[in-house]
Design a protein around this motif. Structure first.
Motif, PDB file in Angstrom:
ATOM      1  N   ARG A  80       0.840  -1.198   0.000  1.00  0.00           N
ATOM      2  CA  ARG A  80       0.000   0.000   0.000  1.00  0.00           C
ATOM      3  C   ARG A  80       0.875   1.247   0.000  1.00  0.00           C
ATOM      4  O   ARG A  80       2.081   1.177  -0.158  1.00  0.00           O
ATOM      5  CB  ARG A  80      -0.947   0.002   1.204  1.00  0.00           C
ATOM      6  CG  ARG A  80      -0.286  -0.022   2.553  1.00  0.00           C
ATOM      7  CD  ARG A  80      -1.351  -0.101   3.646  1.00  0.00           C
ATOM      8  NE  ARG A  80      -0.785  -0.148   4.984  1.00  0.00           N
ATOM      9  CZ  ARG A  80      -0.423   0.911   5.695  1.00  0.00           C
ATOM     10  NH1 ARG A  80      -0.552   2.121   5.186  1.00  0.00           N
ATOM     11  NH2 ARG A  80       0.057   0.764   6.909  1.00  0.00           N
ATOM     12  N   GLY A  81       0.264   2.389   0.151  1.00  0.00           N
ATOM     13  CA  GLY A  81       0.981   3.635  -0.027  1.00  0.00           C
ATOM     14  C   GLY A  81       1.758   4.086   1.194  1.00  0.00           C
ATOM     15  O   GLY A  81       1.364   3.853   2.329  1.00  0.00           O
ATOM     16  N   THR A  82       2.872   4.741   0.927  1.00  0.00           N
ATOM     17  CA  THR A  82       3.645   5.412   1.967  1.00  0.00           C
ATOM     18  C   THR A  82       4.489   6.482   1.302  1.00  0.00           C
ATOM     19  O   THR A  82       4.491   6.612   0.073  1.00  0.00           O
ATOM     20  CB  THR A  82       4.523   4.408   2.749  1.00  0.00           C
ATOM     21  OG1 THR A  82       5.081   5.066   3.897  1.00  0.00           O
ATOM     22  CG2 THR A  82       5.677   3.887   1.889  1.00  0.00           C
ATOM     23  N   ASP A  83       5.200   7.267   2.089  1.00  0.00           N
ATOM     24  CA  ASP A  83       6.046   8.333   1.554  1.00  0.00           C
ATOM     25  C   ASP A  83       7.509   7.940   1.617  1.00  0.00           C
ATOM     26  O   ASP A  83       7.953   7.293   2.574  1.00  0.00           O
ATOM     27  CB  ASP A  83       5.850   9.630   2.338  1.00  0.00           C
ATOM     28  CG  ASP A  83       4.568  10.350   1.973  1.00  0.00           C
ATOM     29  OD1 ASP A  83       3.878   9.897   1.031  1.00  0.00           O
ATOM     30  OD2 ASP A  83       4.252  11.367   2.617  1.00  0.00           O
ATOM     31  N   ALA A  84       8.243   8.335   0.604  1.00  0.00           N
ATOM     32  CA  ALA A  84       9.699   8.240   0.615  1.00  0.00           C
ATOM     33  C   ALA A  84      10.255   9.653   0.744  1.00  0.00           C
ATOM     34  O   ALA A  84       9.678  10.606   0.224  1.00  0.00           O
ATOM     35  CB  ALA A  84      10.222   7.583  -0.666  1.00  0.00           C
TER      36      ALA A  84
END
Length: 509
Positions: A435-439
């Motif tokens: 799923r989504g996350t930030d880098a």
């Protein structure tokens, strides 16, 4: 904070009341001035030898002093808790006596380089309701008497609204963090904390205890946490007498990090993380849930595409490094030297280059090179102000470039130090893999010898946050693009990326 807040109004005694809109773009809150801050290395030494703060005071003060001076050199503006001006000798040593250092403090306050942050006080001269260092307090009162005006920051200058903001944006956020730690990804956290895999069961149990304690406590503040989990029973947390028990040092680092990011988050500015301190990614902050943008079948997301294009410009010979190292470090600097350096064209050009990199990270190589060149030029001017006699006692500084991408559980760093290489640590945490996350993309100019990082010039900043919609898949694509650049790939050291950094504030929910 609410938009109806005023930007700047006048108060009694030369007080100029400002809110966060009056702050400069690259304003930071420096963790090094927290009276509980110690480097990870020193903390481990304290816990293992059962040493108190008093027994390592010289080293603590030296480390904090170096970080304090570096923060004023690197950032446009430094927000300082009012109490630190008179309770922290690292700060008040410069104005306890009349002379060039006191003049430098007056100038930095007058120019709003140093901005006192008031929690509930109505004035910087209000009598504190807590124990004070009398030497520092007397010096602070004397300094205030010499100032024509002083700009001070509060969350709101309306007392009722300020109390609401303080409770909601600081105290409740800290309490919420304690309630959430039980749900942390343990494999990612143990890597951030420098623990081995065998520590996971003990870490899981300790975090469970923290969450249960926070749930049963009406106001779970840091002092209460210290008494419950960290310091010897019956001792004052300010003394730093820590228990010789598993995970004490690690829990302290994690809790101190969240405590010291509440103010920068509340005023929507940067947290300045010191050398050899836990990175903000250890907080495992979850980005707001966003609807996925529609894309053509198989097409990359816009954020990922932007970062991939940026990475394609990074090659082993992308950056030109200085051939002649400088003899300069932080050990012989005084505040007056830093203030002189800030008044030069070299400092102004460095700041413009840093802002330019933030404005358009897609032109990463050219703008990153400009930051490197101008920081090196600034260091050269600083060396001139220090003088030959002081420089002769300083060590050689060889500035290199480090570019890091971090995501929950993993990091990849390009090191440009004459032997360009790619260092990869870990893999994306299982809980966000699909799923989504930030880098986070970080650019830093640091000394070649990271063993002496605490005493060397260095500047680093989070350049951009990039949304990864399918974290593990996207992460592996990013690493693949870096490998295509022709860099030798080595296993990275999780402890090595320890230079100071200007960390972006958390995005709003």
């Amino acid at each position: 904070m609410r938009e109806k807040m005023v930007q700047e109004t006048s108060g009694p005694g030369g007080l100029v009341r400002v809110d966060n809109r009056a702050l400069s773009r690259i304003s930071v809150v420096a963790q090094c001035l927290d009276n509980q801050w110690v480097t990870r290395d020193l903390l481990e030494h304290m816990v293992s030898r059962r040493l108190s703060y008093a027994e390592v005071e010289q080293r603590r003060r030296q480390d904090a002093r170096a970080e304090y001076l570096r923060s004023i050199l690197n950032a446009e503006q430094v927000i300082v808790n009012r109490a630190y001006f008179f309770n922290n000798p690292v700060v008040y040593q410069d104005f306890a006596e009349r002379g060039p250092q006191r003049d430098a403090v007056r100038a930095l306050l007058d120019e709003s380089v140093l901005v006192p942050f008031l929690l509930r006080e109505g004035s910087p001269a209000d009598e504190p309701r807590f124990t004070v260092d009398r030497v520092g307090w007397d010096a602070w009162r004397s300094l205030l008497g010499d100032l024509d005006q002083i700009r001070c920051l509060r969350l709101s200058w309306d007392d009722a609204e300020n109390e609401e903001c303080t409770q909601r944006l600081m105290f409740e956020e800290f309490h919420r963090f304690l309630l959430q730690v039980r749900g942390f990804n343990l494999d990612a956290l143990r890597r951030d904390l420098g623990l081995d895999g065998e520590s996971i069961p003990a870490l899981r149990e300790r975090l469970r205890e923290v969450t249960l304690w926070a749930a049963d406590t009406d106001r779970a503040d840091r002092e209460g946490f210290y008494r419950q989990f960290l310091v010897e029973p019956g001792s004052d947390p300010a003394q730093g007498r820590f228990r010789s028990a598993p995970l004490v040092a690690e829990l302290k680092q994690l809790i101190d990090l969240r405590y010291n990011t509440t103010v920068p988050d509340a005023v929507e500015r940067f947290a300045l993380i010191p050398t050899d301190s836990l990175r903000r990614t250890a907080l495992q902050e979850r980005p707001p849930v966003r609807a996925a943008r529609p894309t053509e079948e198989g097409a990359p997301r816009a954020d990922l595409e932007q970062l991939v294009e940026l990475l394609r410009t990074l090659r082993p010979q992308a950056f030109d490094l200085a051939l002649s190292p400088l003899r300069i470090d932080l050990t012989g600097l005084e505040l007056a030297h830093v203030r002189q350096a800030r008044g030069t064209d070299e400092w102004r050009r460095y700041l413009v280059a840093l802002e330019s990199l933030l404005d358009d990270p897609t032109d990463f190589v050219a703008r990153g090179q400009l930051v490197y060149d101008r920081y090196l030029a600034l260091a050269g001017r600083l060396a001139e102000f220090v003088g030959e006699r002081r420089r002769s006692r300083m060590r050689i500084w060889q500035p290199v470039v480090r570019i890091t991408i971090e995501v929950l559980g993993a990091s990849a760093s390009l090191i440009y130090d004459g032997d360009p290489r790619l260092e990869v640590v870990g893999d994306v945490a299982t809980e966000v893999a699909s799923r989504g996350t930030d880098a986070v993309l970080r650019f830093a100019v640091v000394g070649r010898d990271q063993r002496r990082a605490e005493n060397e010039l260095a500047t680093g900043i989070d350049v951009m946050r990039v949304r990864l919609e399918r974290a593990r898949e996207d992460w592996r694509e990013l690493v693949a693009r870096l490998r295509e650049g022709g860099f030798p790939v080595v296993d990275g050291d999780a402890d090595r990326d320890s230079e100071p950094n200007i960390d972006r504030p958390r995005e709003g929910e």
